[in-house]
Design a protein around this motif. Structure first.
Motif: not given
Length: 190
Positions: A112-132
């Motif tokens: 928590w609070g060390g950038g892991t959630n941001f990195e997780l979302k960066r990976l997942m959003f990047g994949h999702a924004f390929a189609v939406s």
């Protein structure tokens, strides 16, 4: 009442392998049960969550079953060590069919609070924004920690809806993230 499970966009891979220097996300498998239960066993993880008892094995077991049966859940591991530190998944709601949503996320407290959630979302959003052009996130109205984190990602609270996560309906805040807002957040952090 708004339903919960909809169909993801045709051609969208809901269980991709997503890897960075910090994280490795891969499809959730039955062999992850024990390590994910161990990661979830801290009551502090669930203190601000509607399922406050999910740290208990008898509560986490059915939750794991739900994630596994979805065919859209990912195991989150530290890339350098391989240690399981949480999970997340893709899904769609019937009120926004074919539009990817990201949720069911939890991380161990040491991430928590060390950038892991941001990195997780960066990976997942990047994949999702390929189609939406849009990604949705759904949050319990009492989960202030998740609301704050989601706002920092550039998402905006769009509306509230009754959604059924497979365990019964509940009121959820529906947060919308547009590709342009996400690109702005990425540029600010570069």
């Amino acid at each position: 009442m708004t339903g919960f499970l909809g169909n993801l966009a045709e051609g969208f891979e809901p269980q991709p392998l997503l890897v960075s220097a910090r994280l490795a996300l891969r499809p959730l498998c039955e062999d992850d049960r024990a390590s994910l239960a161990k990661a979830a066993a801290d009551p502090q993880i669930w203190a601000g969550h509607p399922a406050t008892e999910r740290w208990r094995p008898e509560v986490f077991g059915p939750y794991f079953d739900l994630l596994f049966a979805s065919g859209t859940a990912l195991t989150v591991r530290e890339a350098p060590t391989g240690r399981v530190i949480g999970t997340s998944r893709y899904y769609a709601t019937t009120d926004a069919p074919c539009v990817p949503s990201v949720g069911f996320t939890f991380l161990t407290c040491d991430h928590w609070g060390g950038g892991t959630n941001f990195e997780l979302k960066r990976l997942m959003f990047g994949h999702a924004f390929a189609v939406s052009e849009t990604v949705w996130l759904h949050i319990d109205p009492g989960n202030i920690r998740s609301q704050t984190a989601t706002g920092r990602l550039g998402a905006v609270h769009d509306h509230d809806a009754m959604l059924d996560y497979g365990t019964g309906p509940g009121l959820r805040q529906c947060w919308r993230l547009e590709r342009t807002a996400w690109e702005h957040v990425l540029a600010e952090r570069a």
